[in-house]
Design an enzyme around this catalytic site. Structure first.
Site: not given
Ligand code: CA
Length: 420
Positions: A132, A134, A139, A148, A205, A207, A246, A259, A355
């Site tokens: 997967d 990112y 996103h 953060r 998500e 995708e 998560q 996940k 995502t």
């Molecule tokens: Ca994902």
């Protein structure tokens, strides 16, 4: 031009208006007829049983029977891009309204062209490995802002590396398969100790994922120029996530049980060939990536995406629409990066995009972002609210590419959430 992509082709098979599966698509999948799995292609609301068609001799080339009398498309796509292009061209010719061989052969036609409602559609790929990525900047920026620091939402590595992690292949399920809400360990910020129980923040998500059709030996790498030879096609992918699990578990090694309980995919693998008319340039990459990640040509695709929620109390209601073209890192960069350390890519691996969020709020590809971590709930047609996904909700994802001449779609991924 690829012959089967000719937008002027018309089929003698009736194609409903706005179908995702005109004669220009012909994606591969697997059906079960009389208890046996066969590789098939989809056209309109029919499937073409390739095992039966191949035996007839009408394809003009004798493919080995075991390619199509097969539980999965893996052996078929392992033929390589050139051979599967040839297969798609041959099937297209038989379905083309200028050709009569199959249309007028009633017995054969009735045994190989089957209404989709009369067959069981099965998981198309035996997935060996699942990765997967990112790769949507929007996103990653949204998540970084929420969890953060808005001023430094993207971590320093993000624009240099297509970030990814190894997921779990065994829990990838086909559209239509219900998913049970996972149990897991969570810890609320105001609590001292964690608890175990059903996730309270179950999320989808949005995708896309690509399926590989070629392997490289362990220890060798794949250049961005070679990468497309390794990619057969794509599916819609819903990478289910339990946000509360998560956020507690992911430090320091990353995603795990939040996940791997389920991901859902669509049934028909749309070839990169069929998507060729929808190639578009990607976003400008600044800073310029390292040489092994630089590429020639256009490798983003204009694919419209949408997510709907349905419940026993209301009809499907659209909550998000996005586009695959927003991806910052494209598929050839992802694959080149994946093999840059000598990792061996295998036939039937699945690589998810991460995502896919767009620039504006209703293009965000997860509830986490759409509701801004639950602080701005979405209103549903029955006046209830959603921060995340409830039990007995059904999440529907759709994807299609469209220009003035042709629409190439992926169908949908439909998943009902059952109580833990
Ligand atoms: Ca994902």
């Amino acid at each position: 031009m690829i012959r089967a992509n000719d937008p002027n082709l018309r089929s003698w098979v009736p194609i409903p208006e706005h179908s995702d599966f005109p004669i220009q698509n012909l994606p591969l999948g697997v059906i079960k007829v009389n208890g046996k799995h066969h590789v098939a292609m989809r056209i309109g609301d029919y499937v073409i049983d390739l095992a039966v068609l191949n035996k007839s001799g009408l394809l003009g080339v004798d493919f080995v029977d075991s390619l199509f009398q097969n539980e999965f498309i893996n052996d078929c796509i392992e033929l390589g891009r050139e051979m599967t292009r040839d297969l798609r061209n041959r099937v297209s010719r038989l379905l083309d309204d200028k050709h009569d061989e199959l249309r007028t052969n009633v017995d054969l036609r009735e045994s190989c062209l089957l209404p989709i409602k009369s067959v069981e559609v099965c998981m198309p790929v035996k997935i060996g490995n699942y990765t997967d990525f990112y790769s949507s900047k929007e996103h990653a920026t949204n998540v970084g802002t929420m969890f953060r620091d808005p001023a430094n939402a993207l971590l320093p590595n993000w624009k240099h590396i297509p970030i990814g992690y190894h997921g779990r292949a065994s829990s990838i399920v086909l559209s239509g398969t219900p998913v049970k809400r996972p149990n897991g360990q969570t810890k609320a910020p105001d609590q001292e100790n964690p608890v175990f129980g059903p996730s309270k923040q179950l999320d989808f998500e949005l995708e896309m994922a690509f399926v590989t059709c070629k392997s490289n030996p362990l220890g060798s790498s794949i250049s961005t120029n070679e990468a497309e030879d390794y990619i057969h096609g794509m599916v819609i992918f819903n990478d289910w996530s339990a946000r509360d699990m998560q956020s507690w578990e992911y430090v320091p090694l990353g995603p795990f049980l939040a996940k791997n309980f389920a991901s859902s995919m669509s049934a028909w693998v749309v070839s990169l060939d069929a998507l060729k008319p929808f190639r578009v340039p990607g976003p400008k990459q600044d800073p310029k990536p390292l040489p092994y990640l630089q590429y020639d040509g256009d490798h983003n695709y204009d694919i419209e995406l949408e997510v709907l929620i349905e419940s026993p109390r209301f009809n499907p209601s659209r909550i998000c629409h996005s586009n695959f073209k927003y991806m910052y890192w494209n598929m050839v960069q992802q694959l080149a990066h994946h093999a840059s350390n000598g990792c061996n890519i295998q036939v039937g691996d699945l690589y998810a995009s991460g995502t896919i969020s767009g620039p504006i709020k209703d293009s965000f590809g997860s509830m986490l972002e759409l509701t801004w971590r639950g602080t701005e709930p979405l209103k549903m047609p029955d006046n209830t609210e959603r921060k995340f996904i409830n039990d007995n909700d059904t999440v529907i994802m759709r994807a299609f590419s469209k220009n003035e001449q042709v629409r190439i779609g992926f169908g949908e991924v439909v998943t009902k959430i059952l109580p833990a």
